[in-house]
Design a protein around this motif. Sequence first.
Motif, PDB file in Angstrom:
ATOM      1  N   GLN A  17       0.832  -1.206   0.000  1.00  0.00           N
ATOM      2  CA  GLN A  17       0.000   0.000   0.000  1.00  0.00           C
ATOM      3  C   GLN A  17       0.866   1.255   0.000  1.00  0.00           C
ATOM      4  O   GLN A  17       0.578   2.209  -0.726  1.00  0.00           O
ATOM      5  N   ALA A  18       1.943   1.257   0.781  1.00  0.00           N
ATOM      6  CA  ALA A  18       2.834   2.413   0.815  1.00  0.00           C
ATOM      7  C   ALA A  18       3.492   2.624  -0.550  1.00  0.00           C
ATOM      8  O   ALA A  18       3.592   3.760  -1.037  1.00  0.00           O
ATOM      9  N   LEU A  19       3.927   1.537  -1.177  1.00  0.00           N
ATOM     10  CA  LEU A  19       4.524   1.641  -2.514  1.00  0.00           C
ATOM     11  C   LEU A  19       3.505   2.136  -3.534  1.00  0.00           C
ATOM     12  O   LEU A  19       3.812   2.975  -4.385  1.00  0.00           O
ATOM     13  N   ALA A  20       2.290   1.596  -3.459  1.00  0.00           N
ATOM     14  CA  ALA A  20       1.233   2.001  -4.388  1.00  0.00           C
ATOM     15  C   ALA A  20       0.918   3.487  -4.233  1.00  0.00           C
ATOM     16  O   ALA A  20       0.807   4.211  -5.230  1.00  0.00           O
ATOM     17  N   THR A  21       0.807   3.924  -2.993  1.00  0.00           N
ATOM     18  CA  THR A  21       0.511   5.331  -2.731  1.00  0.00           C
ATOM     19  C   THR A  21       1.611   6.226  -3.291  1.00  0.00           C
ATOM     20  O   THR A  21       1.338   7.246  -3.921  1.00  0.00           O
ATOM     21  N   ALA A  22       2.862   5.814  -3.089  1.00  0.00           N
ATOM     22  CA  ALA A  22       3.990   6.601  -3.604  1.00  0.00           C
ATOM     23  C   ALA A  22       3.961   6.694  -5.128  1.00  0.00           C
ATOM     24  O   ALA A  22       4.403   7.694  -5.692  1.00  0.00           O
ATOM     25  N   ARG A  23       3.433   5.674  -5.782  1.00  0.00           N
ATOM     26  CA  ARG A  23       3.348   5.682  -7.247  1.00  0.00           C
ATOM     27  C   ARG A  23       2.029   6.266  -7.737  1.00  0.00           C
ATOM     28  O   ARG A  23       1.798   6.338  -8.943  1.00  0.00           O
ATOM     29  N   GLY A  24       1.168   6.598  -6.820  1.00  0.00           N
ATOM     30  CA  GLY A  24      -0.119   7.178  -7.201  1.00  0.00           C
ATOM     31  C   GLY A  24      -1.068   6.168  -7.814  1.00  0.00           C
ATOM     32  O   GLY A  24      -1.811   6.486  -8.737  1.00  0.00           O
TER      33      GLY A  24
END
Length: 79
Positions: A17-24
Amino acid sequence: MADTTVKISTDTRDRLQALATARGTSIRGLVEQLAAEAETQQALGRATDAFRTAVKRAGFADGFDRDFGAPAPHTSRAA
């Protein structure tokens, strides 16, 4: 395309989720991106292996130079 469920740890879900959020994007979008990136890396690995095999063949460098032009001589100048 049908959806499916994958069981992962809560820690892994949070990291995704953190990675996804960082990639938008969403976790779903991230997993799709990661799968595509992994496939690309596999293909590049196969291409690298094939290239390394090809350059070991007798005459490869000569044929390359003939078809694409020999590289310009490299000269070094002190500044």
